[in-house]
Write a protein that holds these residues in place. Sequence first.
Motif, PDB file in Angstrom:
ATOM      1  N   PRO A 124       0.819  -1.217   0.000  1.00  0.00           N
ATOM      2  CA  PRO A 124       0.000   0.000   0.000  1.00  0.00           C
ATOM      3  C   PRO A 124       0.849   1.262   0.000  1.00  0.00           C
ATOM      4  O   PRO A 124       1.852   1.362   0.709  1.00  0.00           O
ATOM      5  CB  PRO A 124      -0.808  -0.123   1.298  1.00  0.00           C
ATOM      6  CG  PRO A 124      -0.884  -1.587   1.554  1.00  0.00           C
ATOM      7  CD  PRO A 124       0.430  -2.150   1.073  1.00  0.00           C
ATOM      8  N   VAL A 148      -2.808   0.457  -5.658  1.00  0.00           N
ATOM      9  CA  VAL A 148      -2.461   0.135  -4.266  1.00  0.00           C
ATOM     10  C   VAL A 148      -2.452   1.394  -3.415  1.00  0.00           C
ATOM     11  O   VAL A 148      -1.948   1.392  -2.293  1.00  0.00           O
ATOM     12  CB  VAL A 148      -1.094  -0.584  -4.174  1.00  0.00           C
ATOM     13  CG1 VAL A 148      -1.163  -1.960  -4.806  1.00  0.00           C
ATOM     14  CG2 VAL A 148       0.011   0.259  -4.811  1.00  0.00           C
ATOM     15  N   ARG A 188      -3.721   4.422  -1.010  1.00  0.00           N
ATOM     16  CA  ARG A 188      -4.673   4.661   0.077  1.00  0.00           C
ATOM     17  C   ARG A 188      -4.694   6.161   0.350  1.00  0.00           C
ATOM     18  O   ARG A 188      -3.649   6.756   0.641  1.00  0.00           O
ATOM     19  CB  ARG A 188      -4.268   3.897   1.328  1.00  0.00           C
ATOM     20  CG  ARG A 188      -5.188   4.119   2.535  1.00  0.00           C
ATOM     21  CD  ARG A 188      -6.603   3.587   2.334  1.00  0.00           C
ATOM     22  NE  ARG A 188      -6.631   2.170   2.137  1.00  0.00           N
ATOM     23  CZ  ARG A 188      -6.665   1.248   3.116  1.00  0.00           C
ATOM     24  NH1 ARG A 188      -6.643   1.637   4.376  1.00  0.00           N
ATOM     25  NH2 ARG A 188      -6.706  -0.032   2.832  1.00  0.00           N
ATOM     26  N   TYR A 217       2.487   5.031   9.391  1.00  0.00           N
ATOM     27  CA  TYR A 217       2.729   4.333   8.116  1.00  0.00           C
ATOM     28  C   TYR A 217       4.225   4.178   7.855  1.00  0.00           C
ATOM     29  O   TYR A 217       4.704   3.086   7.516  1.00  0.00           O
ATOM     30  CB  TYR A 217       2.060   5.120   6.987  1.00  0.00           C
ATOM     31  CG  TYR A 217       2.405   4.634   5.602  1.00  0.00           C
ATOM     32  CD1 TYR A 217       1.887   3.445   5.105  1.00  0.00           C
ATOM     33  CD2 TYR A 217       3.258   5.375   4.786  1.00  0.00           C
ATOM     34  CE1 TYR A 217       2.199   3.009   3.821  1.00  0.00           C
ATOM     35  CE2 TYR A 217       3.578   4.954   3.508  1.00  0.00           C
ATOM     36  CZ  TYR A 217       3.059   3.766   3.034  1.00  0.00           C
ATOM     37  OH  TYR A 217       3.381   3.327   1.781  1.00  0.00           O
ATOM     38  N   VAL A 269      -1.419   1.301   7.677  1.00  0.00           N
ATOM     39  CA  VAL A 269      -2.107   2.099   6.673  1.00  0.00           C
ATOM     40  C   VAL A 269      -3.360   2.728   7.289  1.00  0.00           C
ATOM     41  O   VAL A 269      -4.108   2.040   7.991  1.00  0.00           O
ATOM     42  CB  VAL A 269      -2.493   1.227   5.455  1.00  0.00           C
ATOM     43  CG1 VAL A 269      -3.159   2.065   4.375  1.00  0.00           C
ATOM     44  CG2 VAL A 269      -1.256   0.542   4.893  1.00  0.00           C
ATOM     45  N   GLU A 303      -9.603   3.389   5.440  1.00  0.00           N
ATOM     46  CA  GLU A 303     -10.118   3.907   4.181  1.00  0.00           C
ATOM     47  C   GLU A 303     -10.969   5.155   4.434  1.00  0.00           C
ATOM     48  O   GLU A 303     -11.817   5.177   5.323  1.00  0.00           O
ATOM     49  CB  GLU A 303     -10.961   2.846   3.482  1.00  0.00           C
ATOM     50  CG  GLU A 303     -11.363   3.213   2.067  1.00  0.00           C
ATOM     51  CD  GLU A 303     -10.183   3.199   1.105  1.00  0.00           C
ATOM     52  OE1 GLU A 303     -10.065   4.150   0.304  1.00  0.00           O
ATOM     53  OE2 GLU A 303      -9.362   2.266   1.171  1.00  0.00           O
TER      54      GLU A 303
END
Length: 498
Positions: A429, A455, A457, A482, A488, A491
């Motif tokens: 990611p 990939v 985010r 991160y 990550v 969302e």
Amino acid sequence: MPAFAPRSDTEGEAAAPGATPTWRACPEVPRELVRRSAPGMRYECARIKVPRDWAGGSGATAGPGAGETFEIALLRVRSDKQRNRIGSLLVNPGGPGGSGVDTAVYLSFGEQFGGLPDTILDRFDIVGFDPRGVARSSPVECIPDADLDASFGYDPDPRSQESFDGFVALSKRIGQGCGDKYGNQLPLYSTEQAARDMDAIRAAVGDDKLTYLGYSYGTLLGATYAQLFPQRVRALVLDGAVDPRQGLIAGSESQAKGFERAFGNLHRWCAANAARCPLAPDARAAVTSAIDKARVSPVRAADGREATAGWVFYAVISSLYTESGWQELARAINRLEEGNPDDVFRLADAYADRDDNGHYTNLFDANMAVNCADEEERPSLDRIRQLQSQWRQQYPLFGPALAVGLVSCTEWPGGSDPFPTGRADGAPPILVVGTTGDPATPYEQTPALAEMLGVGRVLTWEGEGHTAYPQTACITQAVDAYLIDLTVPVEGKRCPAR
């Protein structure tokens, strides 16, 4: 953008391609930039050689630069408090044309001075590099100071055909001068070539995988790296995203929208804060009037320099990169109305990288070389003239200038070397950070880049100005987690303005 330091860190022998570089102490670099080193930080410099043309070739198939090399300047910052070192964090400030060596110095001063948090400085070496053609790395230098003065000072919306033709003639002269000096090697300053240099840097600092922080155009470099070397990515933070799938025209129109939106935010702030904004109640009218007056009767500074419409326009552009610049612009336009252009020149010169003696760094030499090498699309002058009129209606303050700016690549010599625009399959990611009020890389490009990579985010800052990290605790915590732990963000995570 601050002036680049004198290039003393290019002394010594550069490591051959693939060889381990020799690092040497270089405390003079921060001293030359900001007059001191950051407490507890050590600065080391090195240079490596990279192929001018990573495509190679020999004999009849050899392209320009085959077998020759460029030198890439590196600066490494290491904290005396470093513990549990993860590796190197490679940084790039964007541009194209910005110095990563300078950026590494600025970031080394810690979060309280606008640099990186101690949590990052204590776990990573911070490695800055000047991309090929930039500052200390085999710099492109081909535009005279006088031509840059003429370009920045030119009317941002030359309406008459005579005035438009004058700008075309200036752009032709600039392009011819660079073509005469560099010839068919100009395409070698492309983004893809520079992204391949980044992998040579990764190997030179001894990292198996790349950890990278790229701002603005640096997001395009990072995205290109991820497509070329997806298996060698550890973590990429791409802040102030550029959508690689935009062509030259679409990219310029996107910026016209972004700057108009950012100026609208400034206008509303000014109306609501009249005590701090002498342009209230109508900042747009005040700025438009200042540019119009400068067309016919520019204010002259004590040294004889005239604040033409172009210089006033670039003061406006410069002020929109940070929210703190709004009040600076209001003061500058107010003082210009009173007959003092000094603050206008201070803002515009900071954008142009022009010093008090009228000398420029090679920021815009490199900027044009990279941008034009990347682009296959070269719109005709008739098409540019149409866009100028069309965008004047849609984006009245910024559209015409961004349309006319397309002339630079139309008149630029040499071929092109476009970067890839696909997925980064196989990469982990990648964190793509966007600011809702960003003028230079409008927020819409953030989800577009994340989607293209496959990939990506998205992390959103509901703030103003260009780029987000480390502006607030919310953004800083998410990016730090991160970079350090590869955690990550959830969302759709959004961070408030303050």
